[in-house]
Scaffold this active site. Sequence first.
Site, PDB file in Angstrom:
ATOM      1  CE  LYS A  37       0.304   2.193   3.294  1.00  0.00           C
ATOM      2  NZ  LYS A  37       1.190   2.850   4.333  1.00  0.00           N
ATOM      3  CG  ASP A  46       3.208   5.879   4.313  1.00  0.00           C
ATOM      4  OD1 ASP A  46       3.305   5.262   3.238  1.00  0.00           O
ATOM      5  OD2 ASP A  46       3.531   5.373   5.409  1.00  0.00           O
TER       6      ASP A  46
END
Length: 308
Positions: free
Chosen positions: A92, A170
Amino acid sequence: MTGPIRVAIVGMGKIAHDQHVPAIANNEAFELAATVSSRGEATGGVPLFRTLGELLADGPEIDAVALCTPPQVRYALAQEAIAAGKHVFLEKPPGATLAEVAVLDEYAAKAGVTLFASWHSRYAAGVGHARAWLAGRAIQSVSIVWREDVRVWHPGQAWIWEPGGLGVFDPGINALSIATHILPPFFLEEGTLFLPANRAAPIAALLNFRDAHGTPIAMDLDWRQTGPQTWDITVETDAGQLRLAKGGNELFLPAGEHKSDDHEYPGLYARFADLVRSGTSDVDIAPLRHVADAFLRGRRELVEDFHD
Ligand code: NAP
């Protein structure tokens, strides 16, 4: 395919060492066949290559790659792997833009290989139970608080502050990966991104979302938190409060606490094996879409410079 899935890890940084190497070692559906590391980081005598091209040209036979690099370089690697007929596990976020992920999805489908856009937080211990408990309940409000110390968790990661590195999103995208899994669809109404004057990505963000019923979903992301760290999602419902803490690993319900073992990366690799064996892909861009919307719709406010 009958034997184990021969997988190569590309990008031997923190997450590759901490999670991918042990998750592969502990899953008999996989065999770690090679690593690709520009700095020459090897693990356990597994053949090492400096580039994916060298591995594909001269290396042992592989069936799949796990791309553990920063998102900005992931598209080119995924494209190269798919062109060579390999299945692809994307860390991811799945890419640096929404469009490149859509292109990869289509490309993988045409090539007949599996593309897995992984969201590890969806496999955190409390998340599946939270999703089941919330199904059918009336949700009144949601609060998402993700506050951590960037110096502790991302020391020296220059890429994270660059365009496409997402900054505080993030870790924030992990919260969004859980929220999009346990809540009905929602969208951003307004928000503020706090940008250090010397950086290209936000260090904090305050965002207000709503769902189709008008339910408010407030999100507070901050990388400047020292001391205790917070990764909580609290949902008020007609049946009382649900709270997911520790990034989804602890669940508190009106009837009591639910805890179980951490199995995020084992869960991801079990899912990847199922996808490869069944010849399917799993590419959900919903978390990344919310981040893109925050960059589209959010107001920018400059804050003091950040130095590692
Ligand atoms: P990291 O420690 O900085 O490692 C990334 C690795 O990618 C580098 O060590 C490098 O490995 C390789 N790389 C290739 N091109 C690069 C470039 N242009 N700049 C920097 N590195 C490059 O990062 P990480 O924390 O492992 O994160 C990698 C990905 O995993 C990110 O997308 C992150 O969101 C995700 N993730 C991280 C965590 C975590 O806790 N850290 C948790 C879940 C997911 P070589 O030198 O071996 O080529």
